[in-house]
Design an enzyme around this catalytic site. Structure first.
Site, PDB file in Angstrom:
ATOM      1  N   HIS A  31      -8.006  -4.963  -0.585  1.00 15.81           N
ATOM      2  CA  HIS A  31      -6.725  -4.299  -0.340  1.00 15.81           C
ATOM      3  C   HIS A  31      -5.785  -5.175   0.479  1.00 15.81           C
ATOM      4  O   HIS A  31      -4.568  -4.986   0.445  1.00 15.81           O
ATOM      5  CB  HIS A  31      -6.961  -2.969   0.369  1.00 15.81           C
ATOM      6  CG  HIS A  31      -5.745  -2.107   0.426  1.00 15.81           C
ATOM      7  ND1 HIS A  31      -4.983  -1.807  -0.700  1.00 15.81           N
ATOM      8  CD2 HIS A  31      -5.129  -1.477   1.457  1.00 15.81           C
ATOM      9  CE1 HIS A  31      -3.970  -1.041  -0.352  1.00 15.81           C
ATOM     10  NE2 HIS A  31      -4.034  -0.834   0.945  1.00 15.81           N
ATOM     11  N   SER A  76       0.850  -1.191   0.000  1.00 14.92           N
ATOM     12  CA  SER A  76       0.000   0.000   0.000  1.00 14.92           C
ATOM     13  C   SER A  76       0.888   1.243   0.000  1.00 14.92           C
ATOM     14  O   SER A  76       1.696   1.425  -0.907  1.00 14.92           O
ATOM     15  CB  SER A  76      -0.939  -0.033   1.209  1.00 14.92           C
ATOM     16  OG  SER A  76      -1.924   0.951   1.109  1.00 14.92           O
TER      17      SER A  76
END
Length: 697
Positions: free
Chosen positions: A669, A554
Site C-alpha cells: 500500500h 489511499s
C-alpha cells in the site's frame, strides 16, 4: 409505496452496474491480460516522464535524501541495546542492527548488524520487506521477525535467535497471511492468522485468536476467542510489564468500534465496561479512555476526544470514578500520549500546532508544559524505557526546520543527539497558516510554504496535498524531497514552487468531531473543504487553477478522484495514488469491507444512494473536460485493490482524456518496497505536476 419503488430501482441499478462494468477484467490482479495492459500503460508513462533531465535530477535528489548517511537512525531500546532498522544505497532492503547508548550518542556510531535483508533475499531468492520484530523479555534473545513478500500487508513471522544470529530451526513460524504473532513466554505465543475456511473475516483479517504451544502443530493451537465473520479482526496479546503482567483480547467490530477483554489465568474473558466506540487501554494501574462520542458517567458528561483516567482494578470492581486530564475545545484536540515510569505526557494540537504537557500521577495529576516546541511545527515523544526510567525521545520538526532528536528526562534540559542536515536552502522560505471558509461556513485551516517574495498574481506552481479521513491529522514536518524537488526548484522565469497542506474534515486535526463531520453521507463536506482551500489560494493570488496541482493517496486518492470528477475547473493537474475510486465495489475488494464504518455499505440501497455521489468511477462523465491526471498504484497492494486505479484509467483512455498510469510491481500500500522505488515513484509525481503547472512560465 413510492419509497419502496425507489429502493427497488436503486437495487436494480446496483446489480446491473456490477454485471455491466466493462472493466471488471482489470480486477484480476495477476491475470496476464491485465498485467499486459499494465505494462503497456507503464511504458507510455515512462516515455512521457522519465526521459527528461528534470526527471533524472528529481529522482537523484530524492534518492540522495532517502539514502543519506545523515538521516536520523531512530532506535528502540531492548535490554541494554538500542535497535535500528536502516536502508541506504548499500542496503536497499535494509539491515537490522544495534548499538549501546554511549555509542549511539557519537556522530558516527559503531553498529552490530543482526540481520541483513539483502543477504537473506539473495540466499532465499526472495523479495522480503521488513515488517518489524518483537523480542522476548527479559533477555531479549528470542525475537519474532515479520517479513513481507514485496511489501504487501500479508507477511510471515519467524523466530530468530539473537545470540546465534539465525532463524530457529523448528521454532515458531507463521506462514504468509494477514495476521500477527506475539510472545507470551518462551514456549507460548498468541497467534492470529489464516487457519483455513471460516477463520478470516469478510475484511480479510483474522477472526480467531489462538494460543500456540511450542512443539505442537500450528493447526492445533487453542482457540481462545472467535469473533463474527463480519467483524473487522480479532487479536490477543500479553502485557509483560513487570508487576502488571496481564493478557488481553480485542474484538474489532469495525474501524471505530471494538470490545476489549482481560483474559484471566483460567482462560475466562472479562469485558472492560467501556463504550465500544471509545479508544481504551490499560497502562499499569490505569485504565485509559478516549471516547469518540460524548459519554455520560453518573451525573457528568465527558466530551468526545477527552483523555480520561480511572484506576483499573477499581473500575473492574465496579467503581466508576474518572479523571479528565484533557478536554478538547473548538481549537484543541488530543494527538498522542507517552507514559514513562512516573509520568504521562500528552500531545495536543492547538489549531494543528503541537503542544506537550507533563502530568504527575503522584501529585494528583499536576501538569506542567514541556518546553522546546516550535510555534508552527511538530513535537512528538516516546518513552526510552517506561519500565526503568523517565527518559523520553523528543522529536521536533517543521516544514522548513530539519528534524532533531533529543534525549530528554522530565525536569531536565533535553540533550540533542541527532539532527537532519538542511537538505534544501530554506532561507528564502516562509511558513504561514490560513483558514478557508467551506460551503457550510466552517473554517478550514491550511499551511502554506512559500517564497518570501511571492508574486500574488496566481502564477506560482503550487502543490496542494490532502487526505481527510480515518481521523488522521496532517501536521507540519520536514521533507527533504519536497524541499529539493519542489520548494527550491525554479521555472525559467525564476519562480519557485509553493507547497500547501489542507487540514480538511474527515481527518483528526480537531479530534473525533472533525472526523465524524465527514463520515458516510457527510463525506461531501471533506471535498467541499478541499475545494474551498483551492479557491482561497486563488483569491490570495497564490495559485489560479492553471497553476494549482493536487496530490493524495489511499483515502486521499478518493479525495483526488472527487476533485477530478466534481471540481475539475479548479485544478491544472492531479496525481492520484493507490486510490479508492469504485465505491460500489470497494467493500468486495481486498480489505475494503473494513472501511464501511468510514464510507458506508454499497449493498444497502439507502447508503448507495449517497455513496454513488462520491464514487469517482461512477461520476466520471466522458463529455466533461478534465485536467491531466497521473494514476499510480502497486500490484502488491493487498489493502486497496489496484483495480480501482486500473479501471478509472481505462475510462479516461476510452474517453480520450489526458491521463498517465504507472503501477509498481512491488511496494504494497506504500507503493514502493525500497528507497530506489520510492524515489522513482515520487519523481514521477513531481515531474508530472511540474511539467503541467509550469507551461508558459
Amino acid at each position: 409505496m413510492k419509497k419502496l419503488l425507489t429502493l427497488l430501482l436503486i437495487q436494480a441499478s446496483t446489480a446491473m452496474a456490477d454485471t455491466q462494468d466493462p472493466n471488471l477484467w482489470l480486477e484480476d490482479i495477476d491475470g496476464e491480460r491485465a498485467l499486459q495492459w499494465v505494462r503497456e500503460q507503464n511504458a507510455v508513462a515512462e516515455k512521457a516522464l522519465t526521459t527528461s533531465p528534470d526527471f533524472k535530477q528529481a529522482e537523484a535528489d530524492i534518492l540522495a535524501v532517502l539514502d543519506s548517511q545523515e538521516k536520523i537512525p531512530y532506535v528502540g531500546k531492548r535490554g541494554d541495546y538500542y535497535y535500528n532498522y536502516w536502508q541506504d544505497d548499500k542496503n536497499p532492503r535494509g539491515i537490522w542492527r544495534r548499538t549501546t547508548l554511549d555509542e549511539y550518542k557519537k556522530p558516527n556510531p559503531q553498529w552490530d548488524v543482526i540481520l541483513d535483508l539483502d543477504a537473506l533475499n539473495k540466499a532465499e531468492n526472495a523479495t522480503w520487506v521488513w515488517h518489524g520484530a518483537e523480542c522476548l523479555r527479559p533477555d531479549y534473545r528470542h525475537c519474532l521477525i515479520s517479513l513481507s513478500a514485496g511489501g504487501s500487508d500479508a507477511d510471515e513471522t519467524r523466530e530468530y535467535d539473537l545470540e546465534k544470529r539465525e532463524f530457529v530451526k523448528d521454532g515458531f513460524y507463521r506462514p504468509e497471511a494477514k495476521g500477527s504473532m506475539s510472545w507470551i513466554d518462551k514456549d507460548h505465543v498468541y497467534i492470529q492468522t489464516d487457519f483455513g475456511e471460516g477463520s478470516m473475516t469478510s475484511s480479510g483479517y483474522p477472526r480467531e485468536a489462538r494460543l500456540w504451544t511450542r512443539g505442537t502443530p500450528l493447526d492445533q493451537a487453542e482457540i481462545i476467542y472467535q469473533g463474527k465473520a463480519d467483524d473487522m479482526m480479532v487479536a490477543a496479546w500479553h502485557d509483560s510489564t513487570p508487576g502488571y503482567e496481564r493478557d488481553f483480547v480485542s474484538r474489532v467490530i469495525g474501524f471505530y468500534q471494538k470490545e476489549l477483554y482481560q483474559r484471566l489465568k483460567d482462560g475466562k474473558l472479562v469485558k472492560i465496561d467501556v463504550p465500544d466506540t471509545a479508544e481504551k487501554g490499560v497502562v499499569r494501574d490505569w485504565l485509559v479512555i478516549t471516547p469518540r462520542e460524548d459519554w455520560t458517567v453518573g451525573d457528568k458528561t465527558y466530551p468526545s476526544g477527552s483523555y480520561l483516567i480511572a484506576n483499573y482494578n477499581d473500575w473492574m470492581a465496579g467503581k466508576r470514578e474518572l479523571t479528565a486530564l484533557f478536554t478538547p475545545d473548538e481549537h484543541t484536540s488530543l494527538s498522542g500520549s507517552t507514559w514513562t515510569k512516573n509520568y504521562l505526557i500528552l500531545e495536543t494540537l492547538e489549531d494543528v500546532k503541537t503542544r506537550l504537557t507533563v502530568y504527575d500521577p503522584a501529585k494528583n495529576w499536576a501538569k506542567t508544559p514541556l518546553a522546546g516546541v516550535p510555534d508552527i511545527g511538530t513535537a512528538s515523544t516516546s518513552a526510552v524505557d517506561a519500565d526503568e526510567n523517565d527518559q523520553i525521545w523528543l522529536t521536533i520538526s517543521g516544514y522548513t526546520q530539519p528534524t532533531t532528536l533529543a534525549l530528554a528526562e522530565i525536569g531536565k534540559e533535553p540533550e540533542t543527539l541527532k539532527s537532519l542536515p538542511a537538505y534544501f536552502d530554506a532561507s528564502d522560505l516562509t511558513v504561514e497558516q490560513h483558514f478557508a471558509t467551506s460551503a457550510d461556513g466552517t473554517r478550514i485551516p491550511y499551511f502554506v510554504v512559500r517564497p518570501k517574495n511571492l508574486k500574488t498574481d496566481g502564477k506560482n506552481p503550487t502543490l496542494l496535498y490532502g487526505y481527510g479521513g480515518f481521523e488522521v491529522a496532517l501536521i507540519p514536518g520536514y521533507n527533504g524531497g519536497i524541499g529539493k524537488t519542489w520548494l527550491t526548484r525554479k521555472t525559467a522565469s525564476g519562480r519557485s514552487g509553493v507547497y500547501v497542506v489542507a487540514n480538511i474534515r474527515g481527518g483528526g486535526e480537531y479530534g473525533p468531531r472533525w472526523h465524524q463531520a465527514a463520515l458516510k453521507q457527510n463525506r461531501h463536506k471533506a471535498y467541499e473543504d478541499f475545494a474551498a482551500v483551492a479557491r482561497d489560494l486563488a483569491a490570495r493570488g497564490i495559485a489560479d487553477a492553471q497553476h494549482l496541482g493536487i496530490q493524495g493517496g489511499s483515502n486521499g486518492g478518493l479525495l483526488m478522484g472527487n476533485m477530478l470528477t466534481q471540481y475539475p475547473e479548479l485544478f491544472g493537474a492531479i496525481v492520484v495514488q493507490v486510490p479508492l475510486l469504485d465505491m460500489q465495489r470497494y467493500h468486495k475488494l481486498l480489505a475494503g469491507a473494513s472501511w464501511m464504518a468510514e464510507y458506508g455499505d454499497p449493498d444497502k440501497p439507502e447508503e448507495w444512494a449517497y455513496l454513488q455521489n462520491y464514487s469517482p468511477y461512477h461520476r466520471f462523465d466522458p463529455a466533461k473536460n478534465y485536467p491531466p491526471v497521473l494514476f499510480t498504484t502497486s500490484t502488491r497492494d493487498d489493502r486497496v485493490h489496484p483495480g480501482h486505479a486500473r479501471k478509472m484509467m481505462a475510462k479516461m483512455l476510452d474517453a480520450g482524456k489526458t491521463a498517465l498510469y504507472y503501477e509498481n510491481i512491488e511496494g504494497g500500500h506504500g507503493g514502493a518496497a525500497d528507497n530506489k522505488q520510492r524515489a522513482y515513484m515520487s519523481a514521477l509525481a513531481y515531474t508530472f505536476l511540474w511539467n503541467e503547472l509550469t507551461k508558459g512560465l
